[in-house]
Design a protein around this motif. Structure first.
Motif, PDB file in Angstrom:
ATOM      1  N   PHE A   1      32.932  23.359  54.190  1.00 42.92           N
ATOM      2  CA  PHE A   1      33.134  23.637  52.765  1.00 42.92           C
ATOM      3  C   PHE A   1      31.838  23.463  51.979  1.00 42.92           C
ATOM      4  O   PHE A   1      31.037  22.574  52.260  1.00 42.92           O
ATOM      5  N   SER A   2      31.658  24.342  50.991  1.00 45.33           N
ATOM      6  CA  SER A   2      30.490  24.239  50.111  1.00 45.33           C
ATOM      7  C   SER A   2      30.879  24.636  48.690  1.00 45.33           C
ATOM      8  O   SER A   2      31.922  25.271  48.466  1.00 45.33           O
ATOM      9  N   ARG A   3      30.049  24.275  47.742  1.00 43.58           N
ATOM     10  CA  ARG A   3      30.302  24.644  46.355  1.00 43.58           C
ATOM     11  C   ARG A   3      30.367  26.164  46.194  1.00 43.58           C
ATOM     12  O   ARG A   3      31.128  26.684  45.363  1.00 43.58           O
ATOM     13  N   GLN A   4      29.574  26.880  46.991  1.00 45.67           N
ATOM     14  CA  GLN A   4      29.562  28.334  46.898  1.00 45.67           C
ATOM     15  C   GLN A   4      30.939  28.931  47.163  1.00 45.67           C
ATOM     16  O   GLN A   4      31.304  29.963  46.590  1.00 45.67           O
ATOM     17  N   ASP A   5      31.727  28.260  48.018  1.00 42.68           N
ATOM     18  CA  ASP A   5      33.081  28.740  48.298  1.00 42.68           C
ATOM     19  C   ASP A   5      33.919  28.779  47.024  1.00 42.68           C
ATOM     20  O   ASP A   5      34.697  29.717  46.796  1.00 42.68           O
ATOM     21  N   VAL A   6      33.776  27.755  46.193  1.00 36.99           N
ATOM     22  CA  VAL A   6      34.511  27.702  44.933  1.00 36.99           C
ATOM     23  C   VAL A   6      33.983  28.754  43.962  1.00 36.99           C
ATOM     24  O   VAL A   6      34.759  29.430  43.271  1.00 36.99           O
ATOM     25  N   GLU A   7      32.657  28.903  43.925  1.00 35.50           N
ATOM     26  CA  GLU A   7      32.053  29.873  43.008  1.00 35.50           C
ATOM     27  C   GLU A   7      32.533  31.290  43.309  1.00 35.50           C
ATOM     28  O   GLU A   7      32.795  32.074  42.396  1.00 35.50           O
ATOM     29  N   GLU A   8      32.648  31.614  44.593  1.00 34.74           N
ATOM     30  CA  GLU A   8      33.043  32.974  44.964  1.00 34.74           C
ATOM     31  C   GLU A   8      34.483  33.293  44.577  1.00 34.74           C
ATOM     32  O   GLU A   8      34.841  34.464  44.417  1.00 34.74           O
TER      33      GLU A   8
ATOM     34  N   LYS B   1      35.724  33.011  41.818  1.00 35.90           N
ATOM     35  CA  LYS B   1      35.690  33.648  40.506  1.00 35.90           C
ATOM     36  C   LYS B   1      35.654  35.173  40.619  1.00 35.90           C
ATOM     37  O   LYS B   1      35.993  35.881  39.667  1.00 35.90           O
ATOM     38  N   TYR B   2      35.236  35.654  41.776  1.00 35.66           N
ATOM     39  CA  TYR B   2      35.091  37.101  41.969  1.00 35.66           C
ATOM     40  C   TYR B   2      36.244  37.679  42.797  1.00 35.66           C
ATOM     41  O   TYR B   2      36.108  38.760  43.365  1.00 35.66           O
ATOM     42  N   TRP B   3      37.356  36.981  42.862  1.00 38.54           N
ATOM     43  CA  TRP B   3      38.471  37.386  43.724  1.00 38.54           C
ATOM     44  C   TRP B   3      38.890  38.831  43.478  1.00 38.54           C
ATOM     45  O   TRP B   3      39.009  39.631  44.417  1.00 38.54           O
ATOM     46  N   LYS B   4      39.115  39.199  42.223  1.00 40.85           N
ATOM     47  CA  LYS B   4      39.556  40.558  41.910  1.00 40.85           C
ATOM     48  C   LYS B   4      38.488  41.582  42.265  1.00 40.85           C
ATOM     49  O   LYS B   4      38.801  42.702  42.696  1.00 40.85           O
ATOM     50  N   ASP B   5      37.219  41.207  42.080  1.00 46.66           N
ATOM     51  CA  ASP B   5      36.131  42.119  42.443  1.00 46.66           C
ATOM     52  C   ASP B   5      36.119  42.368  43.953  1.00 46.66           C
ATOM     53  O   ASP B   5      35.904  43.499  44.406  1.00 46.66           O
ATOM     54  N   TYR B   6      36.344  41.303  44.728  1.00 47.68           N
ATOM     55  CA  TYR B   6      36.393  41.466  46.181  1.00 47.68           C
ATOM     56  C   TYR B   6      37.573  42.342  46.590  1.00 47.68           C
ATOM     57  O   TYR B   6      37.453  43.184  47.484  1.00 47.68           O
TER      58      TYR B   6
END
Length: 287
Positions: free
Chosen positions: A205-212, A214-219
């Motif tokens: 786990f990393s902080r980047q996992d949480v940041e990404e 935010k882009y769920w709909k974009d993905y």
């Protein structure tokens, strides 16, 4: 209950809206014991078919796994391919491209890892990242030193390049099967929490996992466009419900077995000269 692979297949030209595709399907097992038995059966069939694939030496199989973070790609590959001879199978994971890779076209680094005939290749992430994460974060394109072009044009050109490459591989004996492990945002959250709460999983786990997140709909939009543009009759995408990991493994393993069975394969038959040679060698060993 029989696993109908066509239920999960994206048909060529089909309009894809992932919210209409299940992230959890009715289980194909009634207990842990039944799951293990069914998976073991699939794995045994796969092992036998892999031996035939190697002996026949006219085909290769490329399996591509794509997914949101924590969808279970690694564990799916581990469990499904557990009985396959390591000498006939290679798993390649693609991380951030190196400076050398960035100085080539976007298909170069994955092309070098393609399986030769008689073998199974597995891409844990793949060239599809170039129309997924790069589409969500187009700033990555700057590092690729490309001539400026409208973004919509870039994605369409890349879809064409991918489709043409896959068609070329198919004509030359490589069958391609692509899996999108479809996990829900809530299930991803639960798995992330598990990675925090269980010390043995902290490293995942990393902080980047949480940041990404935010882009769920974009993905989702990027995946929808990708699946629509690149699922073909000979190189299909399968949208595999991934909220239930054991169920996902049963679906994936069944699809792989069915794909191998459809290949035109046979053990080589010795000609007359070879049969005479074998009989002569048998006589020597029988003394």
């Amino acid at each position: 209950m029989k696993i109908d692979a066509d239920r999960f297949r994206v048909r060529p030209g089909e309009r894809v809206r992932l919210k209409q595709w299940d992230t959890r399907a009715k289980p194909y097992y009634a207990s842990k014991a039944e799951y293990q038995e069914r998976l073991a059966t699939h794995v045994a069939q796969m092992s036998e078919l892999q031996n035939l694939l190697y002996a026949d030496d006219r085909h290769a199989l490329l399996l591509i796994f794509q997914a949101m973070d924590a969808a279970g790609k690694d564990s799916c590959i581990k469990h499904v391919m557990s009985g396959v001879n390591p000498q006939g199978c290679q798993v390649t994971s693609f991380k951030h491209p190196s400076p050398e890779e960035l100085d080539h076209d976007f298909l170069w680094r994955t092309t070098r890892a393609l399986p030769e005939r008689g073998r199974i290749g597995i891409f844990n992430r793949s060239y599809y990242e170039e129309v997924l994460i790069v589409r969500v974060h187009p700033e990555i394109l700057r590092a690729q030193k490309l001539a400026q072009a409208p973004l919509d044009e870039v994605w369409q050109e890349r879809y064409r390049s991918i489709a043409q490459m896959e068609a070329h591989l198919e004509r030359n004996g490589t069958r391609i099967v692509k899996f999108f492990l479809h996990v829900s945002k809530d299930e991803q959250r639960k798995r992330f929490l598990s990675r925090i709460d269980e010390p043995a999983k902290n490293w995942k786990f990393s902080r980047q996992d949480v940041e990404e997140r935010k882009y769920w709909k974009d993905y989702l939009r990027a995946y929808e466009a990708c699946l629509e543009a690149t699922s073909t009759r000979r190189s299909p995408w399968y949208v595999v419900p991934a909220d239930d990991k054991p169920n996902a493994r049963l679906i994936v393993s069944r699809i792989i077995v069915q794909t191998l069975k459809k290949l035109d394969m046979a053990y080589p038959q010795p000609d007359a000269a070879r049969r005479r040679e074998l009989q002569a060698l048998r006589k020597l060993l029988a003394k």
